[in-house]
Design a protein around this motif. Structure first.
Motif, PDB file in Angstrom:
ATOM      1  N   ALA A  94      -2.926  -2.731  11.074  1.00  0.00           N
ATOM      2  CA  ALA A  94      -2.487  -3.732  10.103  1.00  0.00           C
ATOM      3  C   ALA A  94      -1.937  -4.964  10.816  1.00  0.00           C
ATOM      4  O   ALA A  94      -2.246  -6.099  10.443  1.00  0.00           O
ATOM      5  CB  ALA A  94      -1.428  -3.122   9.188  1.00  0.00           C
ATOM      6  N   LYS A  95      -1.165  -4.730  11.855  1.00  0.00           N
ATOM      7  CA  LYS A  95      -0.573  -5.836  12.623  1.00  0.00           C
ATOM      8  C   LYS A  95      -1.667  -6.659  13.305  1.00  0.00           C
ATOM      9  O   LYS A  95      -1.633  -7.891  13.266  1.00  0.00           O
ATOM     10  CB  LYS A  95       0.394  -5.250  13.672  1.00  0.00           C
ATOM     11  CG  LYS A  95       1.342  -6.247  14.288  1.00  0.00           C
ATOM     12  CD  LYS A  95       2.233  -5.530  15.296  1.00  0.00           C
ATOM     13  CE  LYS A  95       2.983  -6.501  16.163  1.00  0.00           C
ATOM     14  NZ  LYS A  95       4.288  -6.836  15.691  1.00  0.00           N
ATOM     15  N   GLU A  96      -2.644  -5.968  13.899  1.00  0.00           N
ATOM     16  CA  GLU A  96      -3.752  -6.652  14.574  1.00  0.00           C
ATOM     17  C   GLU A  96      -4.515  -7.555  13.606  1.00  0.00           C
ATOM     18  O   GLU A  96      -5.064  -8.568  13.994  1.00  0.00           O
ATOM     19  CB  GLU A  96      -4.745  -5.614  15.147  1.00  0.00           C
ATOM     20  CG  GLU A  96      -4.288  -4.986  16.445  1.00  0.00           C
ATOM     21  CD  GLU A  96      -5.110  -3.759  16.841  1.00  0.00           C
ATOM     22  OE1 GLU A  96      -4.731  -3.113  17.820  1.00  0.00           O
ATOM     23  OE2 GLU A  96      -6.130  -3.450  16.155  1.00  0.00           O
ATOM     24  N   GLN A  97      -4.555  -7.144  12.343  1.00  0.00           N
ATOM     25  CA  GLN A  97      -5.286  -7.925  11.330  1.00  0.00           C
ATOM     26  C   GLN A  97      -4.407  -9.017  10.704  1.00  0.00           C
ATOM     27  O   GLN A  97      -4.839  -9.704   9.784  1.00  0.00           O
ATOM     28  CB  GLN A  97      -5.822  -6.993  10.241  1.00  0.00           C
ATOM     29  CG  GLN A  97      -6.887  -6.021  10.759  1.00  0.00           C
ATOM     30  CD  GLN A  97      -7.338  -5.039   9.678  1.00  0.00           C
ATOM     31  OE1 GLN A  97      -7.532  -5.415   8.528  1.00  0.00           O
ATOM     32  NE2 GLN A  97      -7.501  -3.794  10.054  1.00  0.00           N
ATOM     33  N   GLY A  98      -3.160  -9.109  11.161  1.00  0.00           N
ATOM     34  CA  GLY A  98      -2.300 -10.207  10.725  1.00  0.00           C
ATOM     35  C   GLY A  98      -1.440  -9.935   9.498  1.00  0.00           C
ATOM     36  O   GLY A  98      -0.788 -10.846   8.985  1.00  0.00           O
ATOM     37  N   TYR A  99      -1.425  -8.682   9.037  1.00  0.00           N
ATOM     38  CA  TYR A  99      -0.574  -8.374   7.869  1.00  0.00           C
ATOM     39  C   TYR A  99       0.891  -8.290   8.297  1.00  0.00           C
ATOM     40  O   TYR A  99       1.199  -7.965   9.437  1.00  0.00           O
ATOM     41  CB  TYR A  99      -1.041  -7.081   7.184  1.00  0.00           C
ATOM     42  CG  TYR A  99      -2.409  -7.266   6.600  1.00  0.00           C
ATOM     43  CD1 TYR A  99      -2.580  -7.963   5.409  1.00  0.00           C
ATOM     44  CD2 TYR A  99      -3.550  -6.839   7.277  1.00  0.00           C
ATOM     45  CE1 TYR A  99      -3.849  -8.211   4.898  1.00  0.00           C
ATOM     46  CE2 TYR A  99      -4.823  -7.081   6.777  1.00  0.00           C
ATOM     47  CZ  TYR A  99      -4.964  -7.765   5.582  1.00  0.00           C
ATOM     48  OH  TYR A  99      -6.202  -8.032   5.093  1.00  0.00           O
ATOM     49  N   LYS A 100       1.773  -8.604   7.372  1.00  0.00           N
ATOM     50  CA  LYS A 100       3.210  -8.642   7.674  1.00  0.00           C
ATOM     51  C   LYS A 100       3.928  -7.391   7.169  1.00  0.00           C
ATOM     52  O   LYS A 100       5.018  -7.057   7.634  1.00  0.00           O
ATOM     53  CB  LYS A 100       3.865  -9.870   7.017  1.00  0.00           C
ATOM     54  CG  LYS A 100       3.242 -11.185   7.444  1.00  0.00           C
ATOM     55  CD  LYS A 100       3.620 -11.535   8.889  1.00  0.00           C
ATOM     56  CE  LYS A 100       2.998 -12.846   9.332  1.00  0.00           C
ATOM     57  NZ  LYS A 100       2.306 -12.715  10.613  1.00  0.00           N
ATOM     58  N   THR A 101       3.323  -6.725   6.177  1.00  0.00           N
ATOM     59  CA  THR A 101       3.977  -5.565   5.562  1.00  0.00           C
ATOM     60  C   THR A 101       2.938  -4.469   5.351  1.00  0.00           C
ATOM     61  O   THR A 101       1.829  -4.751   4.888  1.00  0.00           O
ATOM     62  CB  THR A 101       4.577  -5.960   4.190  1.00  0.00           C
ATOM     63  OG1 THR A 101       5.403  -7.104   4.365  1.00  0.00           O
ATOM     64  CG2 THR A 101       5.390  -4.828   3.587  1.00  0.00           C
ATOM     65  N   ILE A 102       3.333  -3.246   5.675  1.00  0.00           N
ATOM     66  CA  ILE A 102       2.459  -2.100   5.387  1.00  0.00           C
ATOM     67  C   ILE A 102       3.197  -1.200   4.397  1.00  0.00           C
ATOM     68  O   ILE A 102       4.396  -0.948   4.542  1.00  0.00           O
ATOM     69  CB  ILE A 102       2.016  -1.373   6.681  1.00  0.00           C
ATOM     70  CG1 ILE A 102       1.015  -0.260   6.345  1.00  0.00           C
ATOM     71  CG2 ILE A 102       3.180  -0.859   7.505  1.00  0.00           C
ATOM     72  CD1 ILE A 102       0.220   0.230   7.550  1.00  0.00           C
ATOM     73  N   LEU A 103       2.489  -0.773   3.380  1.00  0.00           N
ATOM     74  CA  LEU A 103       3.093   0.024   2.313  1.00  0.00           C
ATOM     75  C   LEU A 103       2.492   1.422   2.285  1.00  0.00           C
ATOM     76  O   LEU A 103       1.361   1.637   2.745  1.00  0.00           O
ATOM     77  CB  LEU A 103       2.834  -0.617   0.943  1.00  0.00           C
ATOM     78  CG  LEU A 103       3.484  -1.961   0.641  1.00  0.00           C
ATOM     79  CD1 LEU A 103       2.625  -3.092   1.159  1.00  0.00           C
ATOM     80  CD2 LEU A 103       3.659  -2.115  -0.866  1.00  0.00           C
ATOM     81  N   ILE A 104       3.240   2.336   1.691  1.00  0.00           N
ATOM     82  CA  ILE A 104       2.705   3.670   1.427  1.00  0.00           C
ATOM     83  C   ILE A 104       3.458   4.218   0.210  1.00  0.00           C
ATOM     84  O   ILE A 104       4.644   3.933   0.021  1.00  0.00           O
ATOM     85  CB  ILE A 104       2.835   4.586   2.677  1.00  0.00           C
ATOM     86  CG1 ILE A 104       2.013   5.869   2.494  1.00  0.00           C
ATOM     87  CG2 ILE A 104       4.286   4.891   3.026  1.00  0.00           C
ATOM     88  CD1 ILE A 104       1.740   6.619   3.799  1.00  0.00           C
ATOM     89  N   GLY A 105       2.742   4.964  -0.615  1.00  0.00           N
ATOM     90  CA  GLY A 105       3.387   5.533  -1.794  1.00  0.00           C
ATOM     91  C   GLY A 105       3.153   7.032  -1.844  1.00  0.00           C
ATOM     92  O   GLY A 105       2.105   7.510  -1.403  1.00  0.00           O
ATOM     93  N   THR A 106       4.130   7.749  -2.343  1.00  0.00           N
ATOM     94  CA  THR A 106       3.936   9.190  -2.498  1.00  0.00           C
ATOM     95  C   THR A 106       4.734   9.707  -3.696  1.00  0.00           C
ATOM     96  O   THR A 106       5.596   9.018  -4.227  1.00  0.00           O
ATOM     97  CB  THR A 106       4.288   9.940  -1.186  1.00  0.00           C
ATOM     98  OG1 THR A 106       3.732  11.257  -1.255  1.00  0.00           O
ATOM     99  CG2 THR A 106       5.779  10.030  -0.940  1.00  0.00           C
ATOM    100  N   ALA A 107       4.405  10.918  -4.105  1.00  0.00           N
ATOM    101  CA  ALA A 107       5.013  11.462  -5.319  1.00  0.00           C
ATOM    102  C   ALA A 107       6.467  11.872  -5.092  1.00  0.00           C
ATOM    103  O   ALA A 107       6.857  12.219  -3.972  1.00  0.00           O
ATOM    104  CB  ALA A 107       4.207  12.669  -5.784  1.00  0.00           C
ATOM    105  N   ASN A 108       7.239  11.880  -6.171  1.00  0.00           N
ATOM    106  CA  ASN A 108       8.662  12.231  -6.071  1.00  0.00           C
ATOM    107  C   ASN A 108       8.881  13.637  -5.519  1.00  0.00           C
ATOM    108  O   ASN A 108       9.911  13.921  -4.922  1.00  0.00           O
ATOM    109  CB  ASN A 108       9.363  12.066  -7.428  1.00  0.00           C
ATOM    110  CG  ASN A 108       8.740  12.891  -8.525  1.00  0.00           C
ATOM    111  OD1 ASN A 108       7.745  12.486  -9.110  1.00  0.00           O
ATOM    112  ND2 ASN A 108       9.296  14.049  -8.816  1.00  0.00           N
ATOM    113  N   GLY A 109       7.904  14.523  -5.663  1.00  0.00           N
ATOM    114  CA  GLY A 109       8.059  15.898  -5.180  1.00  0.00           C
ATOM    115  C   GLY A 109       7.611  16.097  -3.740  1.00  0.00           C
ATOM    116  O   GLY A 109       7.754  17.190  -3.186  1.00  0.00           O
TER     117      GLY A 109
END
Ligand code: ACO
Ligand code: ACO
Length: 157
Positions: A94-109
């Motif tokens: 992601a950094k190499e491609q110039g993005y500033k933020t990487i996100l991830i989502g997961t379930a509450n459990g």
């Protein structure tokens, strides 16, 4: 190709390559839902002895942000640091491609995932209330907990 310390190689799939659904289904419920992001996303696979043993999928959100939509390790290879490696590799890509933020989502459990992501520097930023109730056909349980909400985490890179 990039060689990881334990001899596993990482490769980006092309549009012609078949998606490793068996693996991606460990992290998401249906092929239909996976296709929504994987068809237009970037899929990276980890191979050992010509076998795909792990994969992750990145999807661009906007010019600044990219999200890990799916991350999965073959059950025979879990608990050996591969998930941690992929989070770091995804951050690097992601950094190499110039993005500033990487996100991830997961379930509450998903206690183990929440532990791993936070340990790797992702911070909880929001909760998509009732995400799993509204988007998935059947109830999902993890660690005996009904998964209703999506916990979103992000890391500045
Ligand atoms: N219970 C508790 N903690 C564990 C377990 C376990 N069964 N296995 C490993 N851990 C800990 C490790 O000890 C390590 O912590 P440490 O650094 O303090 O020692 C940490 O979790 C990371 O371990 P890894 O070996 O790097 O994790 P792994 O290679 O198993 O990958 C992953 C983690 C991707 C969650 C894998 O278990 C998996 O594929 N699970 C099924 C699919 C899934 O749930 N994917 C994520 C869904 S969310 C999404 O895709 C955006
Ligand atoms: N690691 C993981 N799970 C555990 C552990 C452990 N070390 N110990 C117990 N559990 C699990 C149990 O297996 C049980 O789950 P199950 O029903 O699926 O088997 C569950 O946790 C509850 O176990 P209890 O024995 O009822 O928990 P306990 O009597 O230990 O009370 C508490 C939990 C209050 C968190 C206690 O450990 C404690 O006082 N901790 C230190 C203080 C603290 O952190 N308090 C909470 C801060 S937040 C607040 O106060 C609002």
């Amino acid at each position: 190709m990039h060689l990881t310390p334990d001899g596993v190689t990482t490769r980006k799939l092309t549009k012609q390559d078949a998606l490793p659904y068996d693996l991606l289904l460990l992290a998401d419920e249906t092929i239909e839902i996976i296709d929504r992001y994987a068809k237009d996303g970037q899929t990276y696979v980890l191979e050992a002895n010509s076998q795909i043993i792990a994969a992750y999928v990145l999807q661009v959100i906007d010019l600044q942000r990219i999200e890990i939509k799916n991350i999965a390790v073959d059950s025979n290879y879990q608990g050996q640091g591969i998930g941690k490696f992929m989070l770091r590799d995804a951050t690097l890509k992601a950094k190499e491609q110039g993005y500033k933020t990487i996100l991830i989502g997961t379930a509450n459990g998903a206690i183990k995932q929440l532990y791993l992501y936070q340990k790797e520097g992702f911070e909880i930023t929001s909760i998509k209330k009732n995400f799993f109730v509204n988007n998935y056909p059947a109830p999902i349980f993890e660690n005996g907990i009904l998964c209703k909400h999506m916990i979103m985490l992000e890391k500045q890179i």
